[in-house]
Design an enzyme around this catalytic site. Sequence first.
Site, short mmCIF file in Angstrom:
data_model
loop_
_atom_site.label_atom_id
_atom_site.label_comp_id
_atom_site.label_asym_id
_atom_site.label_seq_id
_atom_site.Cartn_x
_atom_site.Cartn_y
_atom_site.Cartn_z
N ASP A 32 0.85 -1.21 0.00
CA ASP A 32 0.00 0.00 0.00
C ASP A 32 0.87 1.25 0.00
O ASP A 32 0.58 2.25 -0.63
CB ASP A 32 -0.87 0.04 1.25
N PHE A 35 2.27 1.90 -3.32
CA PHE A 35 1.18 2.40 -4.16
C PHE A 35 0.96 3.90 -3.89
O PHE A 35 0.88 4.72 -4.80
CB PHE A 35 -0.10 1.61 -3.87
N ASP A 36 0.93 4.24 -2.60
CA ASP A 36 0.73 5.65 -2.24
C ASP A 36 1.85 6.55 -2.77
O ASP A 36 1.61 7.68 -3.18
CB ASP A 36 0.63 5.80 -0.73
N SER A 81 -37.01 -6.12 -12.93
CA SER A 81 -36.60 -6.92 -11.77
C SER A 81 -36.74 -8.39 -12.12
O SER A 81 -37.12 -8.74 -13.23
CB SER A 81 -37.42 -6.53 -10.55
N LEU A 82 -36.42 -9.24 -11.17
CA LEU A 82 -36.50 -10.69 -11.41
C LEU A 82 -37.68 -11.23 -10.64
O LEU A 82 -38.03 -10.70 -9.58
CB LEU A 82 -35.23 -11.35 -10.90
N GLU A 112 -25.70 -17.93 -10.42
CA GLU A 112 -24.94 -16.78 -9.92
C GLU A 112 -25.41 -16.43 -8.52
O GLU A 112 -26.50 -16.80 -8.11
CB GLU A 112 -25.21 -15.54 -10.81
N LYS A 114 -26.87 -13.73 -5.91
CA LYS A 114 -27.69 -12.52 -5.98
C LYS A 114 -27.14 -11.56 -4.93
O LYS A 114 -27.31 -11.76 -3.73
CB LYS A 114 -29.16 -12.85 -5.70
N ASP A 116 -26.69 -8.40 -2.64
CA ASP A 116 -27.67 -7.58 -1.95
C ASP A 116 -27.12 -6.17 -1.73
O ASP A 116 -26.69 -5.81 -0.63
CB ASP A 116 -28.03 -8.23 -0.60
N ARG A 135 -30.81 2.53 -10.65
CA ARG A 135 -31.99 1.88 -11.20
C ARG A 135 -33.16 2.87 -11.29
O ARG A 135 -33.93 2.84 -12.23
CB ARG A 135 -32.37 0.70 -10.33
N TYR A 224 -23.01 -8.42 -13.55
CA TYR A 224 -23.70 -9.67 -13.89
C TYR A 224 -24.51 -9.63 -15.17
O TYR A 224 -25.27 -10.54 -15.44
CB TYR A 224 -24.60 -10.11 -12.73
N LYS A 287 -30.08 -18.03 -14.89
CA LYS A 287 -30.41 -17.42 -16.19
C LYS A 287 -30.17 -18.44 -17.29
O LYS A 287 -29.22 -19.22 -17.21
CB LYS A 287 -29.50 -16.21 -16.46
N LYS A 311 -34.47 -16.85 -3.35
CA LYS A 311 -34.08 -16.10 -2.15
C LYS A 311 -33.67 -17.07 -1.04
O LYS A 311 -34.39 -18.04 -0.78
CB LYS A 311 -35.25 -15.25 -1.66
N CYS A 405 -38.91 -1.71 39.94
CA CYS A 405 -37.68 -1.38 39.20
C CYS A 405 -36.54 -2.28 39.67
O CYS A 405 -36.29 -2.38 40.87
CB CYS A 405 -37.31 0.08 39.42
N CYS A 408 -33.85 0.14 41.54
CA CYS A 408 -34.10 0.89 42.78
C CYS A 408 -35.32 0.38 43.56
O CYS A 408 -35.60 0.89 44.64
CB CYS A 408 -34.24 2.38 42.47
N CYS A 423 -40.08 3.32 35.40
CA CYS A 423 -39.75 3.55 36.81
C CYS A 423 -39.90 5.05 37.07
O CYS A 423 -39.21 5.86 36.46
CB CYS A 423 -38.32 3.11 37.10
N CYS A 429 -33.06 6.86 40.89
CA CYS A 429 -32.78 5.56 40.28
C CYS A 429 -31.44 5.61 39.54
O CYS A 429 -31.31 6.36 38.55
CB CYS A 429 -33.95 5.23 39.33
#
Length: 668
Positions: A32, A35-36, A81-82, A112, A114, A116, A135, A224, A287, A311, A405, A408, A423, A429
């Site tokens: 890293d 890279f920086d 949508s599916l 595949e 799905k 989320d 979307r 996808y 699919k 699902k 309570c 107390c 209470c 308390c």
Amino acid sequence: MNSSQQRLLELRDLLNRHNYNYYVLNAPEISDRDFDMLMKELEALEKEFPEMDDPYSPTHRVGSDLTDRFEQVAHVYPMLSLSNCYSIREVDEWFGRIRAGLEGEEFEITGELKYDGTSISLIYEHGRLVRAVTRGDGEKGDVVTENIKTIRSIPLQLQGTGWPDMFEIRGEILMPWEAFDRLNKEREFNEEPLFANPRNAAAGTLKTLDSRQVARRGLDAYFYYLLGPELPFDNHYDNMMAARSWGFKVSDAMTLLKSVEAVDGFINHWNTARRELPVATDGLVFKVNSLRQQLNLGYTAKSPRWAIAYKFPAERACTKLRFVSFEVGRMGIITPVANLEPVLLSGTIVKRASLHNEDIIKTLDIHQGDMLYVEKGGEIIPKITGVDAEAREPGAEPVKFISHCPACGTPLIRVEGEASWQCPNKFGCPPQIAGRIEHFVGRKMMNIDGVGEETAEQLCTLGLVRDIADLYDLTAGQLMKLTGFGPRSAERVLEGLEASKSVPYDRVIYALSIPFVGDTVSKKVAAAFPDIDRLMAASAEELAATKDIGPRIAESITEYFANPVNRRTIERLRAVGLQMSQPEEDTEGHTELLDGKTFVISGTFSLHSRDEYKAMIGRNGGKNASSISRKTDYVLAGENMGPAKREKAASLGIPVIDEHQFLAMLGQ
Ligand code: IVH
């Protein structure tokens, strides 16, 4: 072109490659740090040769300035949508319908994951990302290109060969679990509302107007679906593999399945294996692979016939109830909590789950030692959804709500019109007192550093603080009696208490713990009743006449101030010097000392709070910005400012000043 300019172009290619190795292949070839260093070298060269600027340069991935709002465009292909199903049987039935629809022709299915998250459509022209659209309503969506460019696994410039001149690729923007946990921890610390799940976090982030914020949040993307008039292959699988070779992240899970048995096997495998994934998934997608066959099968009004989403069942565990504990909140409300035999659920161990109130215990009919079903749907908070009554021990008693309570011993009262018990011993308390102290010192209230939950409890049990006003009588000697406290930490608390005397009036109202008076309401109340005497004298009718203040809030406020104990607290707070009125609209404190200068504030401070520094900048003609850019004039740095910010400021040559230097600028 001179050699520096050549190096600049070389660095862009190099950084693009390393970005790809890191974010798409998860196989970095350099550290890293290295890279920086390369990134910094490129930034410096781009500063030297501004004429060579390119919006596609890897340096632009850190995000750009604010956009006001998102432009909307129509999708070239509507985003459908599916259709969903919830069992292997339903997937098998779909498979049967495909077989029938294709009249005996051979076919293959892709399996595949799905993902989320939130879906995105990217348009590429001549190998470059030109537009990213959400979307939206499926017909048109928001253009979020600048935000999308900050996601490092998304190629801005394609690699390899064979990409069509123009195409669309669809995928899912995700917040990996790790980034999600980090974000919520940060939000918890800042007392901001938590995101319920990574999907909400990803969607919320994508709609953030400041792409620099987006850049910080660690989003990722999986793709996808490829669309366009000239795709390289006649089937979905090969097209996705081609997309992978152009630099897109396409899941390794994608598999060609040739029989219904293979489909079932895929489901059985991922039903459990998905728990190991670094990102959230909520099911699988199947699919038909051939594009010609997809065309033949066609679409219903809402979704393609050639695809189906399965699902995953909500993750559920069954575990034994050890006991129900009853917890007392700051307002005295009693919350029953199920303490469980620890059980693993969606990757985390669950030991406790709120039962919310008495009605829920009754509705679920929970008995002592019952086996309880715990679920974690899309949400991260576990929920008790039921009882396995058959596993109940004979003679087990129903769980009874307490009548007194637990802290107390005071008899509880039922909150009018609600399912909760309370209470009423507000001032005696201990958990209520500790809760009020903890709230009072919170960042958005009086912002007194160094007093957390444990300290508040200790102050209360040692009898040092019984009322928030007692905080201002604390001495260094008393504080040093607390566990973990030394002279420095005691001093910090005392400094925090001192600084809290300039916290504005509306936050003082918020800090008092008046039921129903939160952040927003306290601001409205302060604006309508600009000093505490007027507020204390206001009738419920007068209060309710204020915009956005309903009768319930109004009554809660009058009830609070009618109580002599609260009035005494207010007088003591006034006597120690807390702000008890709105500042006069004084131009007095205003100067032009910081005229036109832009400041970024970072870290924590000891002399004033961040908000106070912000206000001082505003009063003296300066501007506040949330992140460091070329437009920043000064970075006002407190303790523990992040190294990334420090480096950013250094790389842009922006002076970093501490609070003493800042106050000196104002002649203080
Ligand atoms: S295909 C016309 N594949 O699920 C078919 N969608 O309910 C286009 N999603 O809006 C979608 N993973 O946000 C497809 N492997 C996957 C997916 C996937 C997640 C989401 C996507 C879509 C929604 C459909």
